[in-house]
Design an enzyme around this catalytic site. Structure first.
Site, PDB file in Angstrom:
ATOM      1  N   ASP A 183       0.828  -1.208   0.000  1.00  0.00           N
ATOM      2  CA  ASP A 183       0.000   0.000   0.000  1.00  0.00           C
ATOM      3  C   ASP A 183       0.863   1.259   0.000  1.00  0.00           C
ATOM      4  OD1 ASP A 183      -2.490  -1.174  -0.068  1.00  0.00           O
ATOM      5  OD2 ASP A 183      -2.772  -1.150   2.096  1.00  0.00           O
ATOM      6  N   LEU A 184       1.886   1.269   0.835  1.00  0.00           N
ATOM      7  CA  LEU A 184       2.723   2.465   0.947  1.00  0.00           C
ATOM      8  C   LEU A 184       3.493   2.730  -0.340  1.00  0.00           C
ATOM      9  CD1 LEU A 184       4.042   1.887   4.568  1.00  0.00           C
ATOM     10  CD2 LEU A 184       2.293   3.510   3.834  1.00  0.00           C
TER      11      LEU A 184
END
Length: 403
Positions: A183-184
């Protein structure tokens, strides 16, 4: 001298994303000065508002409604509560989009079309808009409509096949990363894509659709491990805390803890051997080059492990640092924030918060010399700025969010 504004000052972002990848992207843009209008569901808001405990505490030490997870990715934004599934709500989003530069969303492929909020619909009313879609698998391909989750993609995308202890050692097996790296990283790639599209718009005057997928970003970030396979035909395996290509480059146990030794070249290996009192190891033909150390990893590491257990962690760190050998401790997160270096860099920030008084936040790691990042606003309460945003867009007479 004219005062210089933040890099993205004047840029308006309509943020329909939630959870982490999208909000991480919009927080990056917010830190750079963009005005982020975070569109949230009425009543519940962003899913991560409920992802607690822990929750932010007020001045009396009581839990507030604000989950730590939500706080991590939503500073410097304004919140407006809109039911986009309603006719009035979707119409309001389209009105806001007319005056924005960027729209960010992470709905399933085609999920916004029924509301008239898909790229083709929005492009008709604002051809200058940059529209960034974050999905699990992208806008095309046989899995395009499947939902994507960080944990699942860490497994599917290969990271867990190279993360964790070796299968032939105790505790061996697949292991996810300790933070949602997919996600990051996707949020970071989306940020880069948006900044590039803004620069291109300066020349063409037109926006475009940016298609960013968790799986694509995850595979891209495997970097040298991809090339290890692509050049050899052999898929890398889990190596625990050791490096796939460099020896010794791993965690060692001392007699009171653990430390990392990261010998990156043959010169450093000589320095390392001198520092641990075994200079003859650097002269052994089996270990003089990294290629030979890779071939003879098992024998060399067995010798080094025995040596490293003879002294304390801090003594080894002092000796290795003095010899110029890359090394470091394995800190817990509370120890990280106690490091003099971290304190000197001002990584722990606080911002005023409407419920708790103050809220902690982690500093953005970008340090501009002339236009430093500003921590203007705490992550907003749900719908905190709804009426303010309507007034600003001259829509207060057309829409009411209190019905």
């Amino acid at each position: 001298m004219t005062k210089r504004g933040l890099p993205l000052e004047g840029i308006k972002v309509l943020d329909l994303s939630r959870v982490l990848a999208g909000p991480w992207c919009s927080q990056n843009l917010a830190d750079l000065g963009a005005d982020i209008i975070k569109v949230e569901r009425p009543v519940t808001g962003d899913d991560t508002r409920a992802w607690g405990p822990p929750y932010l505490k007020d001045a009396q030490g009581n839990d507030t409604s604000e989950a730590a997870y939500y706080l991590s990715a939503n500073r410097n934004k304004r919140s407006i509560a809109i039911d986009i599934a309603s006719e009035e709500g979707s119409k309001l989003v389209r009105e806001l989009a007319k005056s924005c530069d960027i729209l960010l969303e992470n709905f399933k492929v085609g999920g916004l079309k029924k509301y008239g909020l898909d790229y083709d619909s929005i492009k008709e009313i604002n051809p200058k808009l940059i529209y960034c879609s974050i999905t699990g698998f992208g806008q095309t391909g046989p899995m395009a409509k499947d939902p994507g989750y960080d944990f699942i993609i860490q497994g599917m995308g290969g990271l867990m096949s190279i993360t964790g202890e070796r299968d032939d050692l105790p505790g061996g097996g697949p292991q996810k990363a300790g933070v949602a790296v997919t996600d990051l990283m996707t949020g970071m790639y989306a940020t880069i894509g948006i900044l590039g599209a803004l620069q291109e718009r300066n020349k063409s005057g037109l926006g475009q659709h940016i298609d960013v997928a968790l799986l694509d970003c995850h595979i891209a970030m495997l970097a040298n491990q991809n090339l290890n396979y692509m050049t050899s035909g052999v898929a890398p395996k889990r190596a625990g805390n050791a490096h796939q290509n460099v020896v010794p480059y791993q965690v060692f146990a001392s007699n009171d803890g653990h430390l990392i030794v990261a010998v990156g070249n043959d010169r450093q290996f000589v320095s390392y051997c001198n520092a641990i009192g075994r200079p003859e190891l650097a002269q052994d033909p089996a270990y003089t080059t990294n290629s030979n150390r890779l071939k003879n990893r098992k024998d060399l590491i067995a010798i080094l492990e025995e040596i490293m257990r003879t002294d304390t962690r801090d003594n080894w760190l002092a000796k290795l640092n003095a010899a110029g050998v890359p090394c470091g401790p394995i800190n817990t997160i509370n120890q990280v924030f106690e490091m003099p270096q971290v304190k000197a860099r001002g990584i722990w920030k606080t911002v005023e918060h409407p419920v708790a008084g103050v809220a902690p936040t982690t500093a953005n790691p970008i340090n501009y010399s002339a236009t430093p990042i500003q921590y203007r606003m705490a992550p907003p309460l749900l719908g905190q700025h709804s009426e303010e945003i309507l007034r600003e867009f001259n829509l207060e007479d057309k829409f009411s969010l209190n019905k």
